[in-house]
Design a protein around this motif. Sequence first.
Motif, mmCIF file in Angstrom:
data_model
loop_
_atom_site.group_PDB
_atom_site.id
_atom_site.type_symbol
_atom_site.label_atom_id
_atom_site.label_comp_id
_atom_site.label_asym_id
_atom_site.label_seq_id
_atom_site.Cartn_x
_atom_site.Cartn_y
_atom_site.Cartn_z
ATOM 1 N N ASP A 47 38.576 33.272 76.674
ATOM 2 C CA ASP A 47 38.873 34.557 76.402
ATOM 3 C C ASP A 47 37.814 35.404 75.755
ATOM 4 O O ASP A 47 37.338 35.020 74.694
ATOM 5 C CB ASP A 47 40.147 35.018 75.621
ATOM 6 C CG ASP A 47 41.437 34.274 76.537
ATOM 7 O OD1 ASP A 47 41.434 34.169 77.549
ATOM 8 O OD2 ASP A 47 42.648 33.953 75.751
ATOM 9 N N GLU A 48 37.470 36.486 76.144
ATOM 10 C CA GLU A 48 36.510 37.412 75.188
ATOM 11 C C GLU A 48 37.394 37.888 74.019
ATOM 12 O O GLU A 48 38.554 38.196 73.963
ATOM 13 C CB GLU A 48 35.978 38.448 76.072
ATOM 14 C CG GLU A 48 35.058 37.895 77.199
ATOM 15 C CD GLU A 48 34.405 39.415 78.044
ATOM 16 O OE1 GLU A 48 34.719 40.441 77.438
ATOM 17 O OE2 GLU A 48 33.640 39.048 78.806
ATOM 18 N N LEU A 49 36.574 37.850 73.001
ATOM 19 C CA LEU A 49 37.105 38.457 71.806
ATOM 20 C C LEU A 49 36.879 39.875 71.424
ATOM 21 O O LEU A 49 35.706 40.217 71.725
ATOM 22 C CB LEU A 49 36.666 37.652 70.492
ATOM 23 C CG LEU A 49 36.709 36.156 70.655
ATOM 24 C CD1 LEU A 49 36.159 35.343 69.581
ATOM 25 C CD2 LEU A 49 38.289 35.729 70.531
ATOM 26 N N PRO A 50 37.887 40.616 70.931
ATOM 27 C CA PRO A 50 37.480 42.155 70.842
ATOM 28 C C PRO A 50 36.680 42.108 69.269
ATOM 29 O O PRO A 50 36.033 43.117 69.092
ATOM 30 C CB PRO A 50 38.929 42.860 70.635
ATOM 31 C CG PRO A 50 39.822 41.619 70.307
ATOM 32 C CD PRO A 50 39.130 40.324 70.993
ATOM 33 N N PHE A 51 36.739 41.117 68.598
ATOM 34 C CA PHE A 51 36.106 41.115 67.284
ATOM 35 C C PHE A 51 36.610 39.616 66.737
ATOM 36 O O PHE A 51 37.241 39.195 66.923
ATOM 37 C CB PHE A 51 36.247 42.244 66.300
ATOM 38 C CG PHE A 51 37.623 42.223 65.684
ATOM 39 C CD1 PHE A 51 37.695 41.521 64.320
ATOM 40 C CD2 PHE A 51 38.742 42.701 66.249
ATOM 41 C CE1 PHE A 51 38.935 41.519 63.817
ATOM 42 C CE2 PHE A 51 40.082 42.562 65.556
ATOM 43 C CZ PHE A 51 40.083 41.925 64.590
ATOM 44 N N HIS A 52 35.325 39.402 65.692
ATOM 45 C CA HIS A 52 35.833 38.168 64.830
ATOM 46 C C HIS A 52 34.939 38.486 63.520
ATOM 47 O O HIS A 52 34.177 39.293 63.407
ATOM 48 C CB HIS A 52 35.286 36.861 65.470
ATOM 49 C CG HIS A 52 33.699 36.795 65.810
ATOM 50 N ND1 HIS A 52 33.099 37.621 66.731
ATOM 51 C CD2 HIS A 52 32.949 36.277 64.916
ATOM 52 C CE1 HIS A 52 31.858 37.152 66.592
ATOM 53 N NE2 HIS A 52 31.803 36.484 65.535
ATOM 54 N N TRP B 154 39.643 30.859 73.562
ATOM 55 C CA TRP B 154 38.211 30.766 73.164
ATOM 56 C C TRP B 154 37.501 29.465 73.427
ATOM 57 O O TRP B 154 38.195 28.588 73.159
ATOM 58 C CB TRP B 154 38.054 31.337 71.686
ATOM 59 C CG TRP B 154 36.478 31.610 71.618
ATOM 60 C CD1 TRP B 154 35.841 32.930 71.821
ATOM 61 C CD2 TRP B 154 35.596 30.639 71.075
ATOM 62 N NE1 TRP B 154 34.414 32.545 71.515
ATOM 63 C CE2 TRP B 154 34.281 31.370 71.175
ATOM 64 C CE3 TRP B 154 35.651 29.363 70.749
ATOM 65 C CZ2 TRP B 154 33.092 30.711 70.879
ATOM 66 C CZ3 TRP B 154 34.535 28.661 70.195
ATOM 67 C CH2 TRP B 154 33.276 29.307 70.587
ATOM 68 N N TYR C 213 40.955 45.573 56.607
ATOM 69 C CA TYR C 213 40.810 44.891 58.174
ATOM 70 C C TYR C 213 42.123 44.286 58.191
ATOM 71 O O TYR C 213 42.188 43.364 57.464
ATOM 72 C CB TYR C 213 39.631 43.870 58.160
ATOM 73 C CG TYR C 213 38.476 44.796 57.771
ATOM 74 C CD1 TYR C 213 37.466 45.137 58.679
ATOM 75 C CD2 TYR C 213 37.826 44.790 56.501
ATOM 76 C CE1 TYR C 213 36.232 45.882 58.385
ATOM 77 C CE2 TYR C 213 36.700 45.393 56.121
ATOM 78 C CZ TYR C 213 35.838 45.932 57.158
ATOM 79 O OH TYR C 213 34.647 46.590 56.724
ATOM 80 N N PRO D 238 43.577 33.405 70.913
ATOM 81 C CA PRO D 238 42.904 33.690 72.126
ATOM 82 C C PRO D 238 42.554 32.197 72.584
ATOM 83 O O PRO D 238 42.334 31.246 71.696
ATOM 84 C CB PRO D 238 41.601 34.296 71.454
ATOM 85 C CG PRO D 238 41.516 34.204 70.198
ATOM 86 C CD PRO D 238 43.055 34.120 69.714
ATOM 87 N N GLN E 145 42.246 31.570 65.552
ATOM 88 C CA GLN E 145 41.320 32.695 65.780
ATOM 89 C C GLN E 145 40.064 32.104 65.449
ATOM 90 O O GLN E 145 39.999 31.881 64.270
ATOM 91 C CB GLN E 145 41.752 33.908 65.175
ATOM 92 C CG GLN E 145 43.007 34.503 65.436
ATOM 93 C CD GLN E 145 43.511 35.704 65.070
ATOM 94 O OE1 GLN E 145 42.923 36.907 65.328
ATOM 95 N NE2 GLN E 145 44.330 35.589 63.826
#
Length: 136
Positions: A78-83, A75, A17, A73, A124
């Motif tokens: 902002d929407e997160l693509p993943f975390h 946050w 990852y 981001p 993040q």
Amino acid sequence: MGGASALPAAMGRVASYAFWCPDGKALAEFYAAALDWKVVQEFPDESGVPTAFLVTDGSTTFVFYTAKGFTAPNWPEDELPFHLDLAFDDAAAAEQRLLELGATKPDHQPGGEHWTVLLDPSGQPFCISAGWPQGA
């Protein structure tokens, strides 16, 4: 035909990852300490400067890459693509330790009693909890 353990040639698996951040080494060291893993390898850029850092527990690998143009981001706007969702036996003690390692805790906490959102040193978001119930 091959044996039962043979995988089709086109079947893939996750090798690692990867995370972009302003300082790959610092973020690799944060997650290595947070998870009691090890930074095991560095990869240089074309100028010979280490920019990618591998962290592993021997079965899962994260790569932290220094990206000069990285912006965290904003946050939760902002929407997160993943975390990441990290599970700890004692989530309260883990939260305290992660804060000592350099994480911060934002005011916005959408998880209620189920999980806590923290921001890693690069800004993040990631979540910590005691884990999901078995079978969930």
